[in-house]
Scaffold this motif. Structure first.
Motif, mmCIF file in Angstrom:
data_model
loop_
_atom_site.group_PDB
_atom_site.id
_atom_site.type_symbol
_atom_site.label_atom_id
_atom_site.label_comp_id
_atom_site.label_asym_id
_atom_site.label_seq_id
_atom_site.Cartn_x
_atom_site.Cartn_y
_atom_site.Cartn_z
ATOM 1 N N GLY A 1 0.789 -1.221 0.000
ATOM 2 C CA GLY A 1 0.000 0.000 0.000
ATOM 3 C C GLY A 1 0.822 1.273 0.000
ATOM 4 N N ILE A 2 2.145 1.148 -0.056
ATOM 5 C CA ILE A 2 3.032 2.318 -0.058
ATOM 6 C C ILE A 2 3.881 2.231 -1.326
ATOM 7 C CG2 ILE A 2 4.825 3.589 1.190
ATOM 8 C CD1 ILE A 2 3.882 2.167 3.744
ATOM 9 N N ASN A 3 3.559 3.031 -2.286
ATOM 10 C CA ASN A 3 4.151 2.883 -3.617
ATOM 11 C C ASN A 3 5.459 3.662 -3.752
ATOM 12 O OD1 ASN A 3 4.235 1.937 -6.276
ATOM 13 N ND2 ASN A 3 3.202 3.760 -7.055
ATOM 14 N N ALA A 4 6.393 3.392 -2.852
ATOM 15 C CA ALA A 4 7.702 4.035 -2.913
ATOM 16 C C ALA A 4 8.600 3.289 -3.894
ATOM 17 C CB ALA A 4 8.339 4.079 -1.528
ATOM 18 N N GLU A 5 9.670 3.934 -4.304
ATOM 19 C CA GLU A 5 10.556 3.372 -5.325
ATOM 20 C C GLU A 5 11.826 2.795 -4.698
ATOM 21 O OE1 GLU A 5 13.017 4.877 -9.293
ATOM 22 O OE2 GLU A 5 11.259 6.021 -8.588
ATOM 23 N N ASN A 6 12.120 1.563 -5.050
ATOM 24 C CA ASN A 6 13.315 0.892 -4.548
ATOM 25 C C ASN A 6 14.575 1.651 -4.952
ATOM 26 O OD1 ASN A 6 15.069 -1.085 -3.502
ATOM 27 N ND2 ASN A 6 15.086 -2.211 -5.432
ATOM 28 N N GLU A 7 15.518 1.736 -4.031
ATOM 29 C CA GLU A 7 16.816 2.392 -4.218
ATOM 30 C C GLU A 7 16.693 3.918 -4.264
ATOM 31 O OE1 GLU A 7 19.792 1.000 -4.269
ATOM 32 O OE2 GLU A 7 19.177 -1.100 -4.249
ATOM 33 N N LYS A 8 15.465 4.440 -4.294
ATOM 34 C CA LYS A 8 15.276 5.892 -4.260
ATOM 35 C C LYS A 8 14.750 6.331 -2.897
ATOM 36 C CE LYS A 8 12.752 9.744 -6.371
ATOM 37 N NZ LYS A 8 11.738 10.156 -7.378
ATOM 38 N N GLU A 9 13.674 5.672 -2.440
ATOM 39 C CA GLU A 9 13.063 6.050 -1.170
ATOM 40 C C GLU A 9 13.197 4.974 -0.098
ATOM 41 O OE1 GLU A 9 10.228 8.620 -3.997
ATOM 42 O OE2 GLU A 9 10.102 6.444 -3.717
ATOM 43 N N TYR A 10 13.671 3.815 -0.486
ATOM 44 C CA TYR A 10 13.927 2.737 0.477
ATOM 45 C C TYR A 10 14.725 1.641 -0.206
ATOM 46 C CZ TYR A 10 10.656 -0.653 -1.588
ATOM 47 O OH TYR A 10 10.032 -1.555 -2.414
ATOM 48 N N PHE A 11 15.210 0.676 0.591
ATOM 49 C CA PHE A 11 15.911 -0.489 0.040
ATOM 50 C C PHE A 11 14.971 -1.689 0.110
ATOM 51 C CE2 PHE A 11 19.444 2.119 1.694
ATOM 52 C CZ PHE A 11 20.237 2.211 0.557
ATOM 53 N N HIS A 12 14.654 -2.256 -1.045
ATOM 54 C CA HIS A 12 13.777 -3.424 -1.071
ATOM 55 C C HIS A 12 14.615 -4.675 -0.813
ATOM 56 C CE1 HIS A 12 9.953 -5.369 -2.043
ATOM 57 N NE2 HIS A 12 10.711 -6.376 -2.459
ATOM 58 N N CYS A 13 14.285 -5.369 0.263
ATOM 59 C CA CYS A 13 15.025 -6.571 0.662
ATOM 60 C C CYS A 13 14.026 -7.705 0.878
ATOM 61 C CB CYS A 13 15.820 -6.315 1.942
ATOM 62 S SG CYS A 13 17.019 -4.972 1.807
ATOM 63 N N GLN A 14 13.952 -8.598 -0.057
ATOM 64 C CA GLN A 14 12.980 -9.679 0.035
ATOM 65 C C GLN A 14 13.551 -10.905 0.729
ATOM 66 O OE1 GLN A 14 9.968 -8.780 -0.855
ATOM 67 N NE2 GLN A 14 9.064 -10.694 -0.155
ATOM 68 N N THR A 15 14.861 -11.109 0.610
ATOM 69 C CA THR A 15 15.503 -12.283 1.188
ATOM 70 C C THR A 15 16.551 -11.857 2.212
ATOM 71 O OG1 THR A 15 17.289 -12.368 -0.445
ATOM 72 C CG2 THR A 15 15.214 -13.488 -1.007
ATOM 73 N N ALA A 16 17.013 -12.827 2.992
ATOM 74 C CA ALA A 16 18.071 -12.548 3.960
ATOM 75 C C ALA A 16 19.321 -12.041 3.249
ATOM 76 C CB ALA A 16 18.385 -13.813 4.756
ATOM 77 N N GLU A 17 19.601 -12.605 2.090
ATOM 78 C CA GLU A 17 20.782 -12.186 1.326
ATOM 79 C C GLU A 17 20.682 -10.733 0.891
ATOM 80 O OE1 GLU A 17 19.087 -15.019 0.856
ATOM 81 O OE2 GLU A 17 20.609 -16.329 1.771
ATOM 82 N N ASP A 18 19.450 -10.276 0.578
ATOM 83 C CA ASP A 18 19.258 -8.875 0.192
ATOM 84 C C ASP A 18 19.616 -7.937 1.350
ATOM 85 O OD1 ASP A 18 18.334 -9.587 -2.322
ATOM 86 O OD2 ASP A 18 16.230 -9.605 -1.704
#
Length: 402
Positions: free
Chosen positions: A335-352
């Motif tokens: 529900g929060i349409n922010a942009e990865n690497e611009k407004e946050y870091f998207h980390c889906q896995t532990a490795e991310d």
């Protein structure tokens, strides 16, 4: 305009849960412009927290005030949970239905006629037909904090005890059926709004959204002076406990740099988290903190590695409003349409998470740019005052007042 709020939980100033804060914000906003009545379930403990200068009429459905009352509600709650023919799929127990009927009857006998009735939380949305029977001429609006079938489905997929495919289908029938009968539904998450329109395209013109309440930390000037990774929320809630433990075991313990600290910031910490802090001095469990701004200002980043849950996450909005670099996943950004690497870091896995944290301080300029972008994003997309104005305008149209 006469508005009757019916709330499953008692909203008061400084209430701890995000949903209660949202109800409190909109309830008091409407009370400045309209004649507002609040019918809500309330314990004696919560009632004592109320500021008795509230600007609306309070109709409390009280429970837990006497031993007899506590025992009766406990028995009827258990009966509701295990009775196979329950009406509300376990979301609403028989004792609460009894209290609700009693209060609705009292209002009806005094010839009270609200223009709009707002049902807060799925628990109350499911009673739409009951409420309509007492007030057939009122417009009924659903305030959906979460589209409950979504969270329920995730629990079924995770094979959690008590959550079955049969109960999921029952809840879907009840919840979506109630929403179809409401005159308007306001979702607290744009993602839930999108889902509902896909599930019920015939009702899409009756669906809208509002901005949930969040504490605005835009005055925070993020300047990391520590290597603290902050996780915050109510630390007795199962989803937060599981998420914090997952992060510690799968990410924190595997970081190359062992000088990081993990700060678990929140009230009522679970014993598992307390034990963790006793075993590892790099884990800091704060307990309740009256003002979290110093922690946000001085930390390196915030994480929201959520392993379960549905709906918009207020803690994420608060981190973004503070300009604190945020690492989170798909559930966290729902529900929060922010942009990865611009407004946050998207980390889906532990490795991310490990990859981002191991290289975290390599580019200070990027982190500063992200901090500025976060604040702009929240201000542009989640303005609470504009949301209230649009919300009220919609209700005026529904009530035929505009």
């Amino acid at each position: 305009m006469k508005i009757l709020f019916i709330s499953a939980f008692f909203p008061y100033e400084n209430v701890s849960h995000a949903g209660g804060k949202t109800v409190y914000y909109y309830l008091n906003s409407f009370a400045k412009d309209d004649e507002v009545t609040l019918l809500t379930f309330v314990t004696k403990q919560d009632f004592n927290k109320l500021d008795h200068t509230y600007p609306y009429r309070l109709v409390p459905a009280k429970y837990g005030y006497t031993v007899k009352d506590k025992v009766l509600r406990f028995i009827m709650s258990k009966a509701t949970k295990y009775w196979p023919l329950q009406k509300y799929c376990g979301f609403y127990n028989t004792y609460d239905e009894f209290l609700l009927k009693k209060k609705l009857a009292e209002l009806a006998r005094e010839k009270y006629k609200p223009d709009i009735i707002i049902l807060e939380w799925t628990q109350c949305v499911l009673t739409r037909e009951l409420v309509h029977n007492y007030f057939p001429d009122s417009k009924i609006v659903a305030s959906e904090h979460d589209l409950s079938v979504v969270g329920f489905q995730r629990k079924v997929e995770a094979a959690e005890k008590g959550f079955t495919a049969k109960k999921l289908e029952d809840l879907k029938r009840l919840e979506l059926g109630a929403l179809a009968q409401c005159d308007m539904t306001f979702f607290h998450s744009r993602e839930d709004l999108k889902r509902a329109k896909n599930m019920m395209p015939q009702c899409k013109d009756k669906f809208s959204s509002i901005v949930p309440y969040y504490d605005d930390y835009s005055t925070v000037k993020w300047k990391p002076t520590t290597k603290n990774i902050v996780f915050f929320g109510a630390l007795n809630r199962v989803e937060n406990v599981k998420s914090a433990l997952w992060f510690y075991e799968n990410v924190f313990c595997k970081l190359k740099d062992t000088s990081w600290n993990l700060v678990l910031l929140g009230s009522h910490p679970d014993e598992k988290l307390v034990f963790l802090s006793q075993q590892d001095e790099r884990v800091i469990v704060t307990g309740f903190v009256k003002d979290i701004r110093p922690w946000l200002q001085n930390c390196a980043c915030m994480i929201a590695p959520l392993v379960m849950g549905a709906g918009i996450k207020v803690k994420v909005l608060e981190a973004l409003s503070a300009g604190v670099p945020l690492l989170t996943n798909e559930i966290g950004m729902e529900g929060i349409n922010a942009e990865n690497e611009k407004e946050y870091f998207h980390c889906q896995t532990a490795e991310d998470y490990i990859r981002v944290l191991d290289a975290f301080f390599d580019s200070a300029d990027k982190l500063t740019t992200m901090s500025i972008a976060e604040k702009k994003f929240v201000k542009s997309n989640f303005d609470k005052e504009i949301s209230y104005e649009r919300y009220r305008d919609s209700l005026l149209h529904i009530a035929g007042k505009k």
